[in-house]
Motif scaffolding. Structure first.
Motif, short mmCIF file in Angstrom:
data_model
loop_
_atom_site.label_atom_id
_atom_site.label_comp_id
_atom_site.label_asym_id
_atom_site.label_seq_id
_atom_site.Cartn_x
_atom_site.Cartn_y
_atom_site.Cartn_z
N LYS A 1 -12.33 9.00 6.73
CA LYS A 1 -11.08 8.29 6.51
C LYS A 1 -11.28 7.28 5.37
N GLY A 2 -10.42 7.31 4.39
CA GLY A 2 -10.54 6.38 3.28
C GLY A 2 -9.25 6.26 2.49
N LEU A 3 -9.07 5.12 1.86
CA LEU A 3 -7.88 4.86 1.05
C LEU A 3 -8.28 4.10 -0.21
N THR A 4 -7.47 4.26 -1.24
CA THR A 4 -7.68 3.56 -2.51
C THR A 4 -6.46 2.72 -2.85
N TYR A 5 -6.71 1.50 -3.33
CA TYR A 5 -5.65 0.62 -3.80
C TYR A 5 -5.83 0.46 -5.31
N LYS A 6 -4.79 0.78 -6.07
CA LYS A 6 -4.86 0.78 -7.54
C LYS A 6 -4.12 -0.41 -8.11
N VAL A 7 -4.73 -1.08 -9.07
CA VAL A 7 -4.11 -2.22 -9.76
C VAL A 7 -4.06 -1.91 -11.25
N PRO A 8 -2.93 -1.43 -11.77
CA PRO A 8 -2.82 -1.17 -13.20
C PRO A 8 -2.99 -2.46 -14.01
N ASP A 9 -3.60 -2.35 -15.17
CA ASP A 9 -3.84 -3.53 -16.01
C ASP A 9 -2.55 -4.26 -16.36
N LYS A 10 -1.49 -3.51 -16.64
CA LYS A 10 -0.23 -4.15 -17.03
C LYS A 10 0.33 -4.98 -15.86
N ARG A 11 0.22 -4.47 -14.66
CA ARG A 11 0.69 -5.24 -13.51
C ARG A 11 -0.15 -6.51 -13.34
N ARG A 12 -1.45 -6.37 -13.47
CA ARG A 12 -2.33 -7.54 -13.35
C ARG A 12 -1.95 -8.60 -14.39
N ASN A 13 -1.69 -8.15 -15.63
CA ASN A 13 -1.33 -9.09 -16.69
C ASN A 13 0.02 -9.74 -16.44
N GLU A 14 1.00 -8.94 -15.98
CA GLU A 14 2.33 -9.48 -15.71
C GLU A 14 2.32 -10.53 -14.61
N MET A 15 1.40 -10.39 -13.67
CA MET A 15 1.35 -11.29 -12.52
C MET A 15 0.21 -12.30 -12.61
N ALA A 16 -0.34 -12.45 -13.79
CA ALA A 16 -1.50 -13.33 -13.95
C ALA A 16 -1.18 -14.77 -13.57
N ASN A 17 0.05 -15.21 -13.84
CA ASN A 17 0.42 -16.61 -13.54
C ASN A 17 0.48 -16.87 -12.04
N LEU B 1 -11.56 1.73 0.54
CA LEU B 1 -11.88 1.43 1.94
C LEU B 1 -12.38 2.69 2.63
N ASP B 2 -13.45 2.56 3.40
CA ASP B 2 -13.89 3.60 4.32
C ASP B 2 -13.64 3.13 5.74
N PHE B 3 -13.06 4.02 6.57
CA PHE B 3 -12.85 3.69 7.99
C PHE B 3 -12.98 5.00 8.78
N ASP B 4 -14.19 5.56 8.81
CA ASP B 4 -14.42 6.86 9.43
C ASP B 4 -14.38 6.72 10.95
N ARG B 5 -13.59 7.57 11.61
CA ARG B 5 -13.35 7.39 13.04
C ARG B 5 -12.81 8.66 13.68
N LYS B 6 -12.75 8.64 15.00
CA LYS B 6 -12.16 9.72 15.78
C LYS B 6 -11.60 9.13 17.06
N VAL B 7 -10.32 9.36 17.33
CA VAL B 7 -9.67 8.91 18.55
C VAL B 7 -9.90 9.96 19.63
N VAL B 8 -10.47 9.54 20.77
CA VAL B 8 -10.81 10.50 21.82
C VAL B 8 -10.33 10.01 23.18
N ALA B 9 -9.87 10.93 24.00
CA ALA B 9 -9.54 10.64 25.40
C ALA B 9 -10.81 10.84 26.23
N THR B 10 -11.13 9.88 27.09
CA THR B 10 -12.35 9.95 27.89
C THR B 10 -12.08 9.96 29.38
#
Length: 335
Positions: A86-102, A306-315
């Protein structure tokens, strides 16, 4: 503090500061960890440690002098499991970073919180899919209501329906459920119905006590009752991960506050084979974890992973067919 990350992992780009933030993440409205609390595993595959129904076998402890002692054992391994990557990526484009620098945004912290929110939602969805599927339950541990028997109807009393579920679990595992998870529509129906029965005491005439999660828990004797509020969007359609159903479950008492805790380390508990616990989420040791930010120069953006390797199991299941007996599903509790 979270478990230390090895030198090898550090060389592979684990960012301990962001990992600490991810492991300290809280989202009280994500409640499925009450049914499937996090439990560490050190391998990506193995056998699910399920509750041993031999705990109920009537084994005599009578023995003749000098004779062998009668033997008992506890716990057994059930069906195999394999952790999902399980994993996800968060992307920050340079233009967005520059626009929100303040705004002086801490993009690492922003990325970690967004990714954990998404991963937490996925855990809610995965868990609810197991908990609300009637075929996952033993025959006596599920009921599907229909028109004329649903709890929102004026002539239907919810008490015997819910108490039947409590008794069904007790008859299977020897202890009654300690958790109720209830969909928002099902909760609203009960709130409307019970509000008519509450009396006003020391209040302005006409005011009635409102049904709360804690009140509902007290009525039926549960340690915890939570509404399942998580919302998912697929395409243009929004829906609750669990809306019209009710799940009663016996969960490991150590997990009764897991929805209030960070994902690690306090949110992690040990698997107790002596408890007929409804389920667990097997999580690879030290997950969730965050990596150092990376760069894509061709497309001009920075990314966080992010890594969040897992398995939901009924026990809490039957040995014969792995059907859930430590819980009771009221399917379609309302129309």
């Amino acid at each position: 503090m979270p478990s230390p990350v090895s030198v090898l992992e550090s060389r592979l780009g684990i960012n301990q500061v962001l990992t600490n933030l991810a492991q300290g993440y809280k989202q009280p409205d994500f409640v499925m960890r009450l049914l499937f609390p996090l439990a560490d595993v050190s391998t990506y595959g193995g056998q699910i440690i399920q509750f041993d129904e031999a705990a109920y076998e009537d084994v005599t402890d009578d023995r003749a002098d000098g004779a062998p002692y009668p033997e008992v054992q506890s716990g057994y391994s059930g069906v195999p499991f394999k952790l999902a990557f399980k994993g996800l990526t968060y992307k920050v484009p340079d233009k967005r970073r520059n626009e929100m620098a303040n705004m002086k945004i801490n993009w690492g912290a922003m990325a970690t919180n967004v990714l954990m929110s998404k991963a937490g939602l996925r855990h809610e969805i995965e868990s609810a899919a197991i908990a609300t599927t009637a075929a996952n339950y033993a025959t006596n541990n599920v009921v599907t209501l229909s028109s004329g028997t649903q709890l929102n109807e004026s002539g239907v009393d919810p008490d015997p329906v819910i108490r039947t579920g409590i008794t069904a679990v007790g008859n299977q595992i020897g202890v009654e459920p300690n958790v109720m998870l209830i969909g928002v529509s099902a909760f609203d129906a009960l709130a409307t119905k019970y509000a008519r029965n509450f009396t006003s005491t020391n209040t302005t005439p006409g005011l009635r006590q409102q049904l709360t999660e804690d009140t509902l828990a007290q009525i039926f004797g549960f340690a915890r009752c939570r509404k399942v509020k998580a919302l998912k969007k697929v395409g243009a359609t929004k829906s609750r991960v669990m809306d019209k159903d009710i799940v009663l479950a016996y969960t490991n008492p150590a997990a009764l506050n897991s929805d209030r805790l960070p994902y690690r380390p306090m949110g992690n508990i040990d698997v107790n084979m002596l408890e007929p616990s409804y389920g667990y989420t097997y999580v690879y040791v030290n997950n969730p974890l965050m990596y150092d930010p990376g760069r894509n120069e061709e497309n001009k953006y920075t990314y966080y992973q992010l890594d969040f390797d897992r398995k939901v199991v009924a026990t809490g299941v039957q040995e014969s067919d792995s059907k859930i007996i430590s819980g009771y599903l009221i399917k379609n509790a309302v129309a």
